[in-house]
Design an enzyme around this catalytic site. Structure first.
Site, PDB file in Angstrom:
ATOM      1  N   HIS A   1       0.784  -1.243   0.000  1.00  0.00           N
ATOM      2  CA  HIS A   1       0.000   0.000   0.000  1.00  0.00           C
ATOM      3  C   HIS A   1       0.815   1.292   0.000  1.00  0.00           C
ATOM      4  O   HIS A   1       0.609   2.165   0.844  1.00  0.00           O
ATOM      5  CB  HIS A   1      -0.957   0.014   1.183  1.00  0.00           C
ATOM      6  CG  HIS A   1      -2.199  -0.788   0.959  1.00  0.00           C
ATOM      7  ND1 HIS A   1      -3.118  -0.496  -0.008  1.00  0.00           N
ATOM      8  CD2 HIS A   1      -2.651  -1.902   1.579  1.00  0.00           C
ATOM      9  CE1 HIS A   1      -4.099  -1.373   0.036  1.00  0.00           C
ATOM     10  NE2 HIS A   1      -3.836  -2.256   0.984  1.00  0.00           N
TER      11      HIS A   1
ATOM     12  N   ASP B   1      -2.133  -5.325  -3.805  1.00  0.00           N
ATOM     13  CA  ASP B   1      -2.333  -4.101  -3.020  1.00  0.00           C
ATOM     14  C   ASP B   1      -1.009  -3.351  -2.841  1.00  0.00           C
ATOM     15  O   ASP B   1      -0.537  -3.117  -1.732  1.00  0.00           O
ATOM     16  CB  ASP B   1      -3.007  -4.391  -1.681  1.00  0.00           C
ATOM     17  CG  ASP B   1      -4.516  -4.546  -1.832  1.00  0.00           C
ATOM     18  OD1 ASP B   1      -4.992  -4.648  -2.986  1.00  0.00           O
ATOM     19  OD2 ASP B   1      -5.218  -4.571  -0.811  1.00  0.00           O
TER      20      ASP B   1
ATOM     21  N   ASN C   1      -7.019  -6.149  -4.978  1.00  0.00           N
ATOM     22  CA  ASN C   1      -8.233  -5.387  -5.250  1.00  0.00           C
ATOM     23  C   ASN C   1      -7.979  -3.888  -5.429  1.00  0.00           C
ATOM     24  O   ASN C   1      -8.811  -3.185  -5.989  1.00  0.00           O
ATOM     25  CB  ASN C   1      -9.302  -5.644  -4.179  1.00  0.00           C
ATOM     26  CG  ASN C   1      -8.842  -5.310  -2.787  1.00  0.00           C
ATOM     27  OD1 ASN C   1      -7.655  -5.260  -2.495  1.00  0.00           O
ATOM     28  ND2 ASN C   1      -9.787  -5.092  -1.894  1.00  0.00           N
ATOM     29  N   HIS C   2      -6.824  -3.392  -5.019  1.00  0.00           N
ATOM     30  CA  HIS C   2      -6.507  -1.979  -5.243  1.00  0.00           C
ATOM     31  C   HIS C   2      -5.860  -1.741  -6.598  1.00  0.00           C
ATOM     32  O   HIS C   2      -5.671  -0.591  -6.990  1.00  0.00           O
ATOM     33  CB  HIS C   2      -5.618  -1.432  -4.117  1.00  0.00           C
ATOM     34  CG  HIS C   2      -6.386  -1.129  -2.879  1.00  0.00           C
ATOM     35  ND1 HIS C   2      -6.742   0.152  -2.508  1.00  0.00           N
ATOM     36  CD2 HIS C   2      -6.899  -1.945  -1.934  1.00  0.00           C
ATOM     37  CE1 HIS C   2      -7.433   0.115  -1.389  1.00  0.00           C
ATOM     38  NE2 HIS C   2      -7.540  -1.151  -1.012  1.00  0.00           N
TER      39      HIS C   2
END
Length: 162
Positions: free
Chosen positions: A7, A33, A65-66
């Site tokens: 992230h 992610d 999913n990001h």
């Protein structure tokens, strides 16, 4: 080394490589992610893509999913690209994200994905047959592989409100 959810935390990624060793001396399997939330998503995804290109037999990347336009538009990656460079850079990264595989096997025995299994997964052929490049749909196999969460209270398959 299996790694997930960096992230945009570039300094954490550098510490991971310090601890685990650098490719190609160490193998890495990244679970997705890579962007959003942190302040240096551009550095994180650029470094990871560079390692993937330089060491394709030692460095593997799955889609999280990001890694899609709809999520990275909301959670910070779009704004970071727009502020520091331009929107075209974000769109180019999204095009690359649409090509990433959603799941893989390590040593033909460890099934890896960012999310979880799907009720639509009957064989690995279902995953091999997913079209790429593609955006993430709101439901179905690809969506589940990136979004599904285990539920210790449920039995079988149940709706995920995320």
């Amino acid at each position: 080394n299996v790694v997930g959810d960096t992230h945009g935390q570039f300094h954490d990624v550098l510490r991971l490589f310090d601890a685990g060793g650098l490719p190609p001396d160490s193998n890495y399997f990244m679970l997705g992610d890579y962007v959003d939330r942190g302040k240096q998503s551009i550095e994180v995804i650029s470094l990871l893509f560079a390692y993937k290109v330089q060491y394709p037999d030692n460095f593997f990347m799955l889609r999280g999913n990001h890694e899609c336009a709809s999520i990275s538009r909301i959670y910070g990656f779009y704004d970071e690209c727009k502020r520091r460079y331009n929107i075209k850079l974000w769109k180019t990264f999204c095009d690359a994200f649409n090509c990433l595989p959603p799941a893989a096997l390590i040593d033909d025995r460890i099934f890896c994905m960012h999310g979880g299994p799907s009720s639509e997964l009957n064989s690995f052929e279902n995953i091999r047959n997913l079209a790429r490049p593609t955006d993430v749909p709101d439901s179905g196999l690809l969506c589940d592989l990136l979004w599904a969460d285990p539920d210790s209270w449920g039995q079988g398959w149940c709706f995920n409100d995320r």
